[in-house]
Scaffold this motif. Sequence first.
Motif, PDB file in Angstrom:
ATOM      1  N   LYS A 117       0.835  -1.207   0.000  1.00 49.96           N
ATOM      2  CA  LYS A 117       0.000   0.000   0.000  1.00 49.96           C
ATOM      3  C   LYS A 117       0.869   1.256   0.000  1.00 49.96           C
ATOM      4  O   LYS A 117       0.585   2.221  -0.726  1.00 49.96           O
ATOM      5  N   LYS A 118       1.939   1.231   0.782  1.00 50.37           N
ATOM      6  CA  LYS A 118       2.844   2.383   0.837  1.00 50.37           C
ATOM      7  C   LYS A 118       3.455   2.656  -0.529  1.00 50.37           C
ATOM      8  O   LYS A 118       3.570   3.815  -0.963  1.00 50.37           O
ATOM      9  N   ILE A 119       3.845   1.588  -1.226  1.00 51.92           N
ATOM     10  CA  ILE A 119       4.429   1.752  -2.553  1.00 51.92           C
ATOM     11  C   ILE A 119       3.399   2.332  -3.523  1.00 51.92           C
ATOM     12  O   ILE A 119       3.682   3.261  -4.289  1.00 51.92           O
ATOM     13  N   LEU A 120       2.199   1.786  -3.498  1.00 48.45           N
ATOM     14  CA  LEU A 120       1.161   2.238  -4.419  1.00 48.45           C
ATOM     15  C   LEU A 120       0.766   3.690  -4.185  1.00 48.45           C
ATOM     16  O   LEU A 120       0.307   4.376  -5.104  1.00 48.45           O
ATOM     17  N   GLU A 121       0.953   4.166  -2.975  1.00 50.09           N
ATOM     18  CA  GLU A 121       0.614   5.553  -2.649  1.00 50.09           C
ATOM     19  C   GLU A 121       1.738   6.532  -2.979  1.00 50.09           C
ATOM     20  O   GLU A 121       1.556   7.746  -2.828  1.00 50.09           O
TER      21      GLU A 121
END
Length: 243
Positions: free
Chosen positions: A205-209
């Motif tokens: 999720k952190k990467i996608l954000e």
Amino acid sequence: MQLVPVLEIRHGKCVHTEPKNSFANQVVKEDAFEVVKRWSEKGVSRLHIVDVDAIESGEPENVDLIGKIKKAFPSIELQVLGGIKCVESAYIWADIGADFLVLNGRAIRRRNLLDDICVEFPNRVLVELDCQKGLVGTRSGEPAYELLSLARQLEDDGVVGLVVTEIPEKGGSGGANLIDIVEISRNVEMPVYANSRIEKLADLKKILESHTEKLSGLLIGKALHNGLCLSEANDLVQQYHAN
């Protein structure tokens, strides 16, 4: 952006190796073929296969098994790393159905070989690079390459994709930090795949954000053997693409 499972094979078994130490490995599944079958049922369309034995010996080793995998799952694209030290070795992987040939970072010191393989296998050569603070290291005593400049050179030479790992600074955790990889993905035309070191959905999720829309894919290895649900991870990627 797609999630690309990493299949490390040693002596025909699915293993997890410690970073940059193929001799330290843990068998996570006796039957590597069964691992691919499970991933295939979850809709995987591309695999990053590491022939650990080939890295150790310098020539392709698990050829029959990888050929069997390609024959059984022809719709899955295979990018294979290991033992490509000459054009003849590249032909071995190509002949059993590898869609893409992955050369490791040594290729940047053997540009004649890289050029020859790119000529023999157009649109099929990827290069794996390790970087730290925007630089790609070489052997001790040699100057480092600036990552973006090197990526552009490789693209001009006929390389059609990069697999990049960001090495954390000493004492750093690494994890989902992909700052330099995202930067080069925005400045080259070829696909860039990040060795993401994802451990849990929160990392993904952190990467996608973090504005990774230009990345072609994220490699996921150890986490898939430690409980990360591939279906849930793919659903999360689709969710962010839809927004």
